[in-house]
Design an enzyme around this catalytic site. Structure first.
Site, mmCIF file in Angstrom:
data_model
loop_
_atom_site.group_PDB
_atom_site.id
_atom_site.type_symbol
_atom_site.label_atom_id
_atom_site.label_comp_id
_atom_site.label_asym_id
_atom_site.label_seq_id
_atom_site.Cartn_x
_atom_site.Cartn_y
_atom_site.Cartn_z
ATOM 1 N N ASP A 53 0.933 -1.067 0.021
ATOM 2 C CA ASP A 53 0.083 0.076 0.035
ATOM 3 C C ASP A 53 0.982 1.258 -0.017
ATOM 4 O O ASP A 53 1.829 1.234 0.807
ATOM 5 C CB ASP A 53 -0.662 -0.006 1.163
ATOM 6 C CG ASP A 53 -1.949 1.069 1.243
ATOM 7 O OD1 ASP A 53 -2.854 1.282 0.640
ATOM 8 O OD2 ASP A 53 -1.497 2.137 2.040
ATOM 9 N N TYR A 58 3.248 9.914 0.320
ATOM 10 C CA TYR A 58 4.353 9.328 1.223
ATOM 11 C C TYR A 58 5.731 9.664 0.698
ATOM 12 O O TYR A 58 6.583 9.297 1.462
ATOM 13 C CB TYR A 58 3.962 7.757 1.322
ATOM 14 C CG TYR A 58 2.803 7.154 1.729
ATOM 15 C CD1 TYR A 58 1.777 7.966 2.521
ATOM 16 C CD2 TYR A 58 2.318 5.778 1.688
ATOM 17 C CE1 TYR A 58 0.446 7.618 2.939
ATOM 18 C CE2 TYR A 58 1.193 5.539 2.271
ATOM 19 C CZ TYR A 58 0.406 6.340 2.780
ATOM 20 O OH TYR A 58 -0.778 5.863 3.286
ATOM 21 N N LYS A 87 -2.554 6.311 -4.329
ATOM 22 C CA LYS A 87 -3.882 7.048 -3.723
ATOM 23 C C LYS A 87 -3.701 8.314 -4.593
ATOM 24 O O LYS A 87 -2.566 8.903 -4.696
ATOM 25 C CB LYS A 87 -3.750 7.152 -2.328
ATOM 26 C CG LYS A 87 -3.647 5.984 -1.442
ATOM 27 C CD LYS A 87 -3.702 6.257 -0.034
ATOM 28 C CE LYS A 87 -3.670 4.844 0.755
ATOM 29 N NZ LYS A 87 -2.018 4.255 0.905
ATOM 30 N N HIS A 120 -7.540 9.604 -1.839
ATOM 31 C CA HIS A 120 -6.882 9.298 -0.559
ATOM 32 C C HIS A 120 -7.892 10.125 0.581
ATOM 33 O O HIS A 120 -7.802 9.419 1.534
ATOM 34 C CB HIS A 120 -5.403 10.394 -0.632
ATOM 35 C CG HIS A 120 -4.442 9.713 0.470
ATOM 36 N ND1 HIS A 120 -3.088 9.906 0.387
ATOM 37 C CD2 HIS A 120 -4.412 9.353 1.747
ATOM 38 C CE1 HIS A 120 -2.506 9.388 1.403
ATOM 39 N NE2 HIS A 120 -3.550 9.285 2.360
#
Length: 326
Positions: A53, A58, A87, A120
């Site tokens: 994931d 990130y 996302k 997201h």
């Protein structure tokens, strides 16, 4: 119940598009440095993980993609063996920005498609001049909202499936009402909603709604995220050393973390615990050789106090947005 959508071995969820999504995956949020994420992904695949994931936000897409490429090159997996979730970030909710955002992430990761691509957060924010920035701020340093209807973003997401850029699409951090709005207009199945799931936040009503509509649920922070930097004084106590959970772990020959992860997958829910320690990564996967008793499941359900621990830059300052979900 979610269990009826699982494979016989209880390790995968059967998505509406026929694909199988593993119930245990590796979360890749943060890390002290990107190389740490690369090493964690390689260690996870070697341990048997088949779900990773990740997200644009990130800031480690390149490292995750490089790790996947390394594992494929070394013959550990084929691309079709690994399920990759990514996302769409908040600044990319306008329909014309959705496809470029997905294509940019695919290019960064060296992939041709995502197995699952999700929104997201349900709330859009203004697009900054620098595409690598996460927010556009006003003169007072506050985030500038962009109230793009969630349904408009979803319609653009469906085009990604038509183009073969992703196999399935879904949501994250969305409420039941928001899911109802998507279901009312969806041409492609709403495959997943990724939300916070931990013992203090069981999300029972949301889980029941998703089960009735064959929407898989992925839980982030399933261990109550003990390393979160946004801890608050009002937070309930950590769970890793809770005497009830410790005793339950000893009963099954498992760690408290394994007990908490098993609780969620036994509910038919996917979880993506984060770890950068190879031994813990392996241990987190070792939860399919035991089953919690009905009584122990009831005890663990009793921890629920509907307490959200989520915080951080993604949600701060967004409470007034028309698409704020809580």
């Amino acid at each position: 119940m979610m269990e009826k959508h699982l494979t016989e071995d209880g390790k995968n969820f059967k998505l509406a598009n026929g694909a199988l999504m593993p119930l245990l995956g590796l979360g890749t949020y943060t890390g002290e440095h990107p190389e740490q994420v690369y090493n964690a992904c390689v260690a996870a695949v070697k341990s048997g993980y088949r779900l990773i994931d990740c997200a644009f936000a990130y800031q480690n897409e390149e490292e995750v993609g490089r790790a996947v490429a390394k594992c494929i090159k070394d013959g550990l997996i084929k691309r079709e063996d690994i399920f990759i979730t990514n996302k769409l970030w908040n600044t990319m909710h306008n329909p014309e920005d959705v496809q470029p955002a997905c294509e940019r992430s695919l290019k960064k990761m060296g992939l041709e498609y995502f197995d699952l691509y999700i929104i997201h957060w349900p709330f859009g924010v203004a697009k900054p001049d620098d595409p690598d920035e996460f927010f556009k701020l006003d003169a007072d340093g506050k985030k500038i909202y962009d109230p793009v209807p969630l349904t408009d973003t979803w319609t653009a997401m469906e085009t990604l499936v038509d183009l073969g850029l992703c196999k399935a699409i879904g949501l994250s951090n969305c409420s039941i009402d928001q899911m109802k709005r998507i279901l009312a207009i969806a041409k492609h199945p709403l495959a997943n909603n990724q939300v916070e799931l931990q013992l203090y936040l069981s999300q029972n009503e949301l889980v029941e709604f998703c089960a009735k509509n064959k929407i898989s649920v992925t839980g982030y922070s399933p261990l109550y995220n003990p390393s979160r930097y946004w801890k608050r004084e009002c937070d309930p106590p950590p769970l890793m050393d809770n005497e009830t959970i410790v005793a339950m772990g000893k009963k099954y020959g498992k760690s408290p973390a394994q007990v908490m992860l098993r609780f969620q997958v036994q509910r038919g829910l996917a979880v993506v615990p984060k770890s950068f320690n190879p031994s813990r990564i392996a241990l987190n996967l070792d939860i399919f050789d035991f089953k919690l008793s009905d009584e122990d499941m009831k005890i663990l359900h009793g921890f629920n106090i509907n307490y959200r621990s989520i915080g951080g830059f993604g949600v701060e300052g967004m409470e007034g947005h028309p698409e704020f979900p809580w």
